[in-house]
Design a protein around this motif. Structure first.
Motif, PDB file in Angstrom:
ATOM      1  N   SER A   2      13.610   7.180 -17.043  1.00 19.55           N
ATOM      2  CA  SER A   2      13.347   7.673 -18.394  1.00 19.55           C
ATOM      3  C   SER A   2      14.109   6.900 -19.475  1.00 19.55           C
ATOM      4  N   ASP A   3      15.138   6.151 -19.106  1.00 22.75           N
ATOM      5  CA  ASP A   3      15.891   5.367 -20.086  1.00 22.75           C
ATOM      6  C   ASP A   3      15.506   3.895 -20.036  1.00 22.75           C
ATOM      7  N   VAL A   4      14.292   3.625 -19.633  1.00 17.94           N
ATOM      8  CA  VAL A   4      13.850   2.260 -19.427  1.00 17.94           C
ATOM      9  C   VAL A   4      13.891   1.452 -20.724  1.00 17.94           C
ATOM     10  N   GLU A   5      14.342   0.228 -20.585  1.00 17.61           N
ATOM     11  CA  GLU A   5      14.229  -0.777 -21.632  1.00 17.61           C
ATOM     12  C   GLU A   5      13.924  -2.081 -20.915  1.00 17.61           C
ATOM     13  N   ILE A   6      12.941  -2.775 -21.400  1.00 13.67           N
ATOM     14  CA  ILE A   6      12.540  -4.044 -20.800  1.00 13.67           C
ATOM     15  C   ILE A   6      12.876  -5.133 -21.803  1.00 13.67           C
ATOM     16  N   ARG A   7      13.584  -6.147 -21.334  1.00 14.41           N
ATOM     17  CA  ARG A   7      13.944  -7.268 -22.207  1.00 14.41           C
ATOM     18  C   ARG A   7      13.263  -8.531 -21.728  1.00 14.41           C
ATOM     19  N   THR A   8      12.763  -9.279 -22.688  1.00 14.94           N
ATOM     20  CA  THR A   8      12.205 -10.600 -22.402  1.00 14.94           C
ATOM     21  C   THR A   8      13.047 -11.603 -23.180  1.00 14.94           C
ATOM     22  N   GLN A   9      12.638 -12.833 -23.172  1.00 14.50           N
ATOM     23  CA  GLN A   9      13.390 -13.862 -23.880  1.00 14.50           C
ATOM     24  C   GLN A   9      13.526 -13.544 -25.369  1.00 14.50           C
ATOM     25  N   ARG A  10      12.473 -12.989 -25.986  1.00 18.52           N
ATOM     26  CA  ARG A  10      12.496 -12.763 -27.430  1.00 18.52           C
ATOM     27  C   ARG A  10      12.352 -11.306 -27.859  1.00 18.52           C
ATOM     28  N   LEU A  11      12.037 -10.418 -26.929  1.00 20.24           N
ATOM     29  CA  LEU A  11      11.643  -9.070 -27.291  1.00 20.24           C
ATOM     30  C   LEU A  11      12.371  -8.009 -26.482  1.00 20.24           C
ATOM     31  N   ALA A  12      12.313  -6.778 -26.990  1.00 20.61           N
ATOM     32  CA  ALA A  12      12.761  -5.599 -26.247  1.00 20.61           C
ATOM     33  C   ALA A  12      11.645  -4.569 -26.310  1.00 20.61           C
ATOM     34  N   LEU A  13      11.286  -4.016 -25.169  1.00 17.20           N
ATOM     35  CA  LEU A  13      10.314  -2.936 -25.092  1.00 17.20           C
ATOM     36  C   LEU A  13      11.105  -1.670 -24.797  1.00 17.20           C
ATOM     37  N   ARG A  75      11.529  -7.036 -32.106  1.00 11.94           N
ATOM     38  CA  ARG A  75      11.931  -8.444 -32.218  1.00 11.94           C
ATOM     39  C   ARG A  75      13.111  -8.464 -33.166  1.00 11.94           C
ATOM     40  N   ASP A  76      14.257  -8.932 -32.700  1.00 12.65           N
ATOM     41  CA  ASP A  76      15.483  -8.969 -33.511  1.00 12.65           C
ATOM     42  C   ASP A  76      15.783  -7.603 -34.120  1.00 12.65           C
ATOM     43  N   GLY A  77      15.600  -6.531 -33.332  1.00 15.11           N
ATOM     44  CA  GLY A  77      15.930  -5.185 -33.765  1.00 15.11           C
ATOM     45  C   GLY A  77      14.915  -4.522 -34.677  1.00 15.11           C
ATOM     46  N   GLU A  78      13.802  -5.175 -34.954  1.00 15.09           N
ATOM     47  CA  GLU A  78      12.768  -4.611 -35.821  1.00 15.09           C
ATOM     48  C   GLU A  78      11.489  -4.406 -35.021  1.00 15.09           C
ATOM     49  N   MET A  79      10.893  -3.221 -35.152  1.00 10.39           N
ATOM     50  CA  MET A  79       9.653  -2.931 -34.445  1.00 10.39           C
ATOM     51  C   MET A  79       8.525  -3.803 -34.978  1.00 10.39           C
ATOM     52  N   VAL A  80       7.799  -4.458 -34.047  1.00  9.31           N
ATOM     53  CA  VAL A  80       6.705  -5.353 -34.435  1.00  9.31           C
ATOM     54  C   VAL A  80       5.365  -4.942 -33.825  1.00  9.31           C
ATOM     55  N   GLY A  81       5.379  -4.005 -32.871  1.00  6.29           N
ATOM     56  CA  GLY A  81       4.143  -3.600 -32.225  1.00  6.29           C
ATOM     57  C   GLY A  81       4.357  -2.505 -31.211  1.00  6.29           C
ATOM     58  N   GLY A  82       3.325  -2.259 -30.416  1.00  6.78           N
ATOM     59  CA  GLY A  82       3.399  -1.211 -29.413  1.00  6.78           C
ATOM     60  C   GLY A  82       2.483  -1.502 -28.239  1.00  6.78           C
ATOM     61  N   LEU A  83       2.718  -0.757 -27.182  1.00 10.35           N
ATOM     62  CA  LEU A  83       1.980  -0.958 -25.942  1.00 10.35           C
ATOM     63  C   LEU A  83       1.964   0.367 -25.192  1.00 10.35           C
ATOM     64  N   SER A  84       0.859   0.718 -24.583  1.00  8.84           N
ATOM     65  CA  SER A  84       0.769   1.963 -23.799  1.00  8.84           C
ATOM     66  C   SER A  84       0.025   1.725 -22.499  1.00  8.84           C
TER      67      SER A  84
END
Length: 191
Positions: A2-13, A75-84
């Motif tokens: 439930s505390d999932v966070e996914i990190r990529t090279q440039r993004l955080a989900l 991206r850099d701490g600012e929300m840029v989109g979403g995914l479901s």
């Protein structure tokens, strides 16, 4: 989970949170974004947005039993989109969006690839489907880059347009994904 966070090279989900509502209204209030999505009205409805975020947050309290799990993309701490991922108790269906200022930079391909890796790594699902409107070549290209294969044509409801529009249905199997038909570079998943 439930505390999932996914990190990529440039993004955080990450999980949606109440303070995302204003940013959602800003990015999804753009007709060029809303018209390519099935569930987003135009003009953007703040109360529906609030209910979606509340529901999305609640779903993370029981991710195994949830029908849908949503991520917001930063991206850099600012929300840029979403995914479901919808229909999680059946065959998951992925949906994604990105605010117009962030189009053309590969962000949603990166985010969707990380999310798909997370789903296959944390559930027993054997395939994922994706539907994109035929007049949305960018979204179709994202699915193609991830290894999704076309399986047919469907109708896709569009709340912003008040009707159904033609769409392409694609699918990605766990086997194809794990055999490298999808980019996974720069991915780290934290739970």
């Amino acid at each position: 989970m439930s505390d999932v966070e996914i990190r990529t090279q440039r993004l955080a989900l990450r999980r949606p949170r109440p303070q995302d509502l204003e940013r959602c209204a800003e990015l999804l209030g753009d007709y060029e974004v809303a018209r390519m999505l099935s569930r987003v009205p135009y003009p953007y409805d703040i109360e529906l947005g609030r209910r979606f975020i509340t529901s999305a947050m609640a779903n993370w309290s029981d991710p195994v039993g949830a029908e849908e799990l949503s991520f917001h993309v930063d991206r850099d701490g600012e929300m840029v989109g979403g995914l479901s991922f919808k229909e999680l108790q059946e065959t998951p269906k992925i949906g994604y969006w990105l605010g117009r200022p962030y189009w053309g930079k590969g962000f949603i391909s990166e985010a969707a690839g990380a999310a798909v890796a997370w789903l296959f790594g944390n559930t027993g699902h054997e395939r994922i489907v994706c539907e994109a409107m035929t007049e949305n070549p960018a979204s179709l290209k994202v699915a193609e880059k991830l290894g999704f294969r076309v399986i047919g044509e469907v109708g896709c409801a569009s709340v912003s347009r008040g009707g159904t529009v033609p769409a392409i249905r694609t699918e990605l199997t766990r086997t194809d994904f794990l055999n490298g038909l999808s980019p996974q570079k720069g991915l780290t998943a934290g739970q």
